[in-house]
Scaffold this motif. Structure first.
Motif, PDB file in Angstrom:
ATOM      1  N   GLY A 118      48.889  21.558  -7.230  1.00 50.67           N
ATOM      2  CA  GLY A 118      48.288  21.498  -8.556  1.00 50.67           C
ATOM      3  C   GLY A 118      48.965  22.455  -9.527  1.00 50.67           C
ATOM      4  N   TRP A 119      48.681  22.265 -10.815  1.00 48.23           N
ATOM      5  CA  TRP A 119      49.270  23.104 -11.850  1.00 48.23           C
ATOM      6  C   TRP A 119      48.654  24.497 -11.795  1.00 48.23           C
ATOM      7  CZ3 TRP A 119      53.219  23.889 -14.813  1.00 48.23           C
ATOM      8  CH2 TRP A 119      53.129  24.703 -15.936  1.00 48.23           C
ATOM      9  N   LYS A 120      49.496  25.517 -11.675  1.00 51.21           N
ATOM     10  CA  LYS A 120      49.033  26.889 -11.511  1.00 51.21           C
ATOM     11  C   LYS A 120      49.166  27.724 -12.782  1.00 51.21           C
ATOM     12  CE  LYS A 120      48.246  26.518  -7.031  1.00 51.21           C
ATOM     13  NZ  LYS A 120      46.908  26.667  -6.436  1.00 51.21           N
ATOM     14  N   GLY A 121      49.641  27.101 -13.840  1.00 56.18           N
ATOM     15  CA  GLY A 121      49.775  27.840 -15.077  1.00 56.18           C
ATOM     16  C   GLY A 121      51.211  28.225 -15.379  1.00 56.18           C
ATOM     17  N   LEU A 122      51.418  28.713 -16.599  1.00 56.06           N
ATOM     18  CA  LEU A 122      52.757  29.060 -17.077  1.00 56.06           C
ATOM     19  C   LEU A 122      53.367  30.211 -16.284  1.00 56.06           C
ATOM     20  CD1 LEU A 122      54.943  28.462 -19.194  1.00 56.06           C
ATOM     21  CD2 LEU A 122      53.822  30.103 -20.707  1.00 56.06           C
ATOM     22  N   GLU A 123      52.543  31.140 -15.843  1.00 55.06           N
ATOM     23  CA  GLU A 123      53.069  32.291 -15.106  1.00 55.06           C
ATOM     24  C   GLU A 123      53.727  31.858 -13.801  1.00 55.06           C
ATOM     25  OE1 GLU A 123      51.604  36.626 -13.325  1.00 55.06           O
ATOM     26  OE2 GLU A 123      50.274  35.416 -14.557  1.00 55.06           O
ATOM     27  N   VAL A 124      53.050  30.981 -13.061  1.00 52.84           N
ATOM     28  CA  VAL A 124      53.616  30.482 -11.802  1.00 52.84           C
ATOM     29  C   VAL A 124      54.845  29.622 -12.075  1.00 52.84           C
ATOM     30  CG1 VAL A 124      53.191  28.996  -9.802  1.00 52.84           C
ATOM     31  CG2 VAL A 124      51.438  30.605 -10.564  1.00 52.84           C
ATOM     32  N   ALA A 125      54.836  28.867 -13.174  1.00 44.95           N
ATOM     33  CA  ALA A 125      56.009  28.068 -13.532  1.00 44.95           C
ATOM     34  C   ALA A 125      57.209  28.967 -13.778  1.00 44.95           C
ATOM     35  CB  ALA A 125      55.709  27.230 -14.773  1.00 44.95           C
ATOM     36  N   GLY A 126      56.995  30.075 -14.490  1.00 44.87           N
ATOM     37  CA  GLY A 126      58.081  31.026 -14.717  1.00 44.87           C
ATOM     38  C   GLY A 126      58.595  31.630 -13.435  1.00 44.87           C
ATOM     39  N   ILE A 127      57.681  31.990 -12.537  1.00 40.78           N
ATOM     40  CA  ILE A 127      58.088  32.558 -11.257  1.00 40.78           C
ATOM     41  C   ILE A 127      58.879  31.543 -10.441  1.00 40.78           C
ATOM     42  CG2 ILE A 127      57.223  33.429  -9.045  1.00 40.78           C
ATOM     43  CD1 ILE A 127      54.891  34.649 -10.563  1.00 40.78           C
ATOM     44  N   VAL A 157      60.692  29.976   0.328  1.00 42.33           N
ATOM     45  CA  VAL A 157      59.480  30.083   1.139  1.00 42.33           C
ATOM     46  C   VAL A 157      58.872  31.476   1.013  1.00 42.33           C
ATOM     47  CG1 VAL A 157      58.576  30.087   3.506  1.00 42.33           C
ATOM     48  CG2 VAL A 157      60.140  28.283   2.768  1.00 42.33           C
ATOM     49  N   LEU A 158      59.704  32.511   1.099  1.00 41.79           N
ATOM     50  CA  LEU A 158      59.199  33.879   0.988  1.00 41.79           C
ATOM     51  C   LEU A 158      58.568  34.136  -0.372  1.00 41.79           C
ATOM     52  CD1 LEU A 158      62.087  35.886   2.727  1.00 41.79           C
ATOM     53  CD2 LEU A 158      59.769  35.525   3.586  1.00 41.79           C
ATOM     54  N   SER A 159      59.158  33.597  -1.423  1.00 42.33           N
ATOM     55  CA  SER A 159      58.672  33.861  -2.777  1.00 42.33           C
ATOM     56  C   SER A 159      57.437  33.038  -3.123  1.00 42.33           C
ATOM     57  CB  SER A 159      59.782  33.588  -3.790  1.00 42.33           C
ATOM     58  OG  SER A 159      60.904  34.390  -3.550  1.00 42.33           O
ATOM     59  N   LEU A 160      57.375  31.811  -2.624  1.00 41.95           N
ATOM     60  CA  LEU A 160      56.287  30.917  -3.006  1.00 41.95           C
ATOM     61  C   LEU A 160      55.073  31.000  -2.088  1.00 41.95           C
ATOM     62  CD1 LEU A 160      58.336  27.718  -3.953  1.00 41.95           C
ATOM     63  CD2 LEU A 160      57.500  29.521  -5.464  1.00 41.95           C
ATOM     64  N   THR A 161      55.235  31.607  -0.913  1.00 41.80           N
ATOM     65  CA  THR A 161      54.123  31.678   0.032  1.00 41.80           C
ATOM     66  C   THR A 161      52.919  32.390  -0.559  1.00 41.80           C
ATOM     67  OG1 THR A 161      55.535  31.568   2.001  1.00 41.80           O
ATOM     68  CG2 THR A 161      53.369  32.590   2.265  1.00 41.80           C
ATOM     69  N   SER A 162      53.163  33.474  -1.287  1.00 44.29           N
ATOM     70  CA  SER A 162      52.050  34.219  -1.870  1.00 44.29           C
ATOM     71  C   SER A 162      51.350  33.442  -2.983  1.00 44.29           C
ATOM     72  CB  SER A 162      52.550  35.557  -2.427  1.00 44.29           C
ATOM     73  OG  SER A 162      53.515  35.346  -3.449  1.00 44.29           O
ATOM     74  N   LEU A 163      52.003  32.405  -3.498  1.00 42.85           N
ATOM     75  CA  LEU A 163      51.430  31.626  -4.592  1.00 42.85           C
ATOM     76  C   LEU A 163      50.686  30.396  -4.106  1.00 42.85           C
ATOM     77  CD1 LEU A 163      54.482  31.692  -7.063  1.00 42.85           C
ATOM     78  CD2 LEU A 163      52.490  33.211  -7.058  1.00 42.85           C
ATOM     79  N   ILE A 164      51.259  29.694  -3.111  1.00 47.08           N
ATOM     80  CA  ILE A 164      50.667  28.420  -2.691  1.00 47.08           C
ATOM     81  C   ILE A 164      50.439  28.334  -1.184  1.00 47.08           C
ATOM     82  CG2 ILE A 164      51.650  27.180  -4.658  1.00 47.08           C
ATOM     83  CD1 ILE A 164      53.841  26.141  -2.832  1.00 47.08           C
ATOM     84  N   GLY A 165      50.794  29.361  -0.436  1.00 50.60           N
ATOM     85  CA  GLY A 165      50.627  29.317   1.008  1.00 50.60           C
ATOM     86  C   GLY A 165      51.910  28.899   1.716  1.00 50.60           C
ATOM     87  N   GLU A 166      52.023  29.296   2.982  1.00 52.60           N
ATOM     88  CA  GLU A 166      53.268  29.036   3.720  1.00 52.60           C
ATOM     89  C   GLU A 166      53.521  27.556   3.990  1.00 52.60           C
ATOM     90  OE1 GLU A 166      55.604  30.495   7.780  1.00 52.60           O
ATOM     91  OE2 GLU A 166      53.645  31.322   7.246  1.00 52.60           O
ATOM     92  N   PRO A 167      52.527  26.766   4.447  1.00 56.76           N
ATOM     93  CA  PRO A 167      52.820  25.341   4.712  1.00 56.76           C
ATOM     94  C   PRO A 167      53.309  24.600   3.474  1.00 56.76           C
ATOM     95  CG  PRO A 167      50.733  25.983   5.704  1.00 56.76           C
ATOM     96  CD  PRO A 167      51.151  27.115   4.822  1.00 56.76           C
TER      97      PRO A 167
END
Length: 203
Positions: A118-127, A157-167
């Motif tokens: 799902g859409w997580k906002g502009l901050e997550v898009a920038g990251i 994977v390392l960078s996005l895990t904290s945002l959306i989970g490892e799987p």
């Protein structure tokens, strides 16, 4: 292919050197811009470090030009003539295209991420855009990893895990690799539609 079209070795070598510098500079610039957009919670030290990297990335072509002109390679490479301002004008169109490429690639990465979590906002898009550009640089400069295979996926994977989970982050990384490989194949196949006469005639 360049040699078959009559381009000298020195021209090809010089173009390759400045292409590498421009790609790294463009990727770092997009990574920094994305990090600033998505780094609202970052510390002042983190932001300061990003600006230092930005300065280094933007000066990389000029630093390389200065070093190469004072080395023994100056006779082997066909380097751009003129001052740093002339070099800036010559590289600006390519540099802007490099930045557009990395930005759009980050947007493509954002698509499967949004579909899965799902859409997580502009901050997550920038990251996300920042992470892609940084992972590309790592895959580009680390030897032994053709097209950054494994390196880019690990960083994603390392960078996005904290945002959306490892799987989900692992699935996003694999889907994105499939998309990029498919795109490379399609671009390669489309190149056969251009006849060699277009190049030799200067069109």
């Amino acid at each position: 292919m360049g040699r078959e079209l009559g381009v000298s070795h020195s021209t090809l070598a010089g173009a390759t050197v400045f292409e590498a510098a421009g790609l790294i500079g463009g990727a770092c610039t997009v990574s920094i811009i994305g990090g600033l957009v998505g780094g609202g919670g970052a510390s002042s030290a983190f932001r300061a470090g990003y600006f230092l990297i930005l300065a280094g990335a933007l000066t990389l072509p000029f630093t390389m030009n200065w070093m190469l002109r004072r080395s023994s390679l100056r006779h082997s490479l066909q380097l751009p003539a003129g001052s740093s301002i002339d070099l800036l004008r010559a590289m600006a169109p390519s540099f802007l295209r490099y930045m557009l490429f990395f930005f759009m690639s980050g947007v493509v990465l954002l698509m499967p991420l949004t579909c899965l979590s799902g859409w997580k906002g502009l901050e997550v898009a920038g990251i996300t855009i920042c992470t892609y550009a940084a992972s590309w640089v790592a895959g580009y400069i680390i030897p032994g990893a053709p097209a950054g295979v494994g390196i880019r996926e690990s960083i994603l994977v390392l960078s996005l895990t904290s945002l959306i989970g490892e799987p989900q982050s692992l699935a996003v990384a694999l889907i994105f690799r499939f998309i990029t490989v498919t795109g490379d194949v399609l671009f390669f196949l489309s190149s056969f539609r251009t006849t060699a006469t277009n190049f030799t005639s200067g069109e």
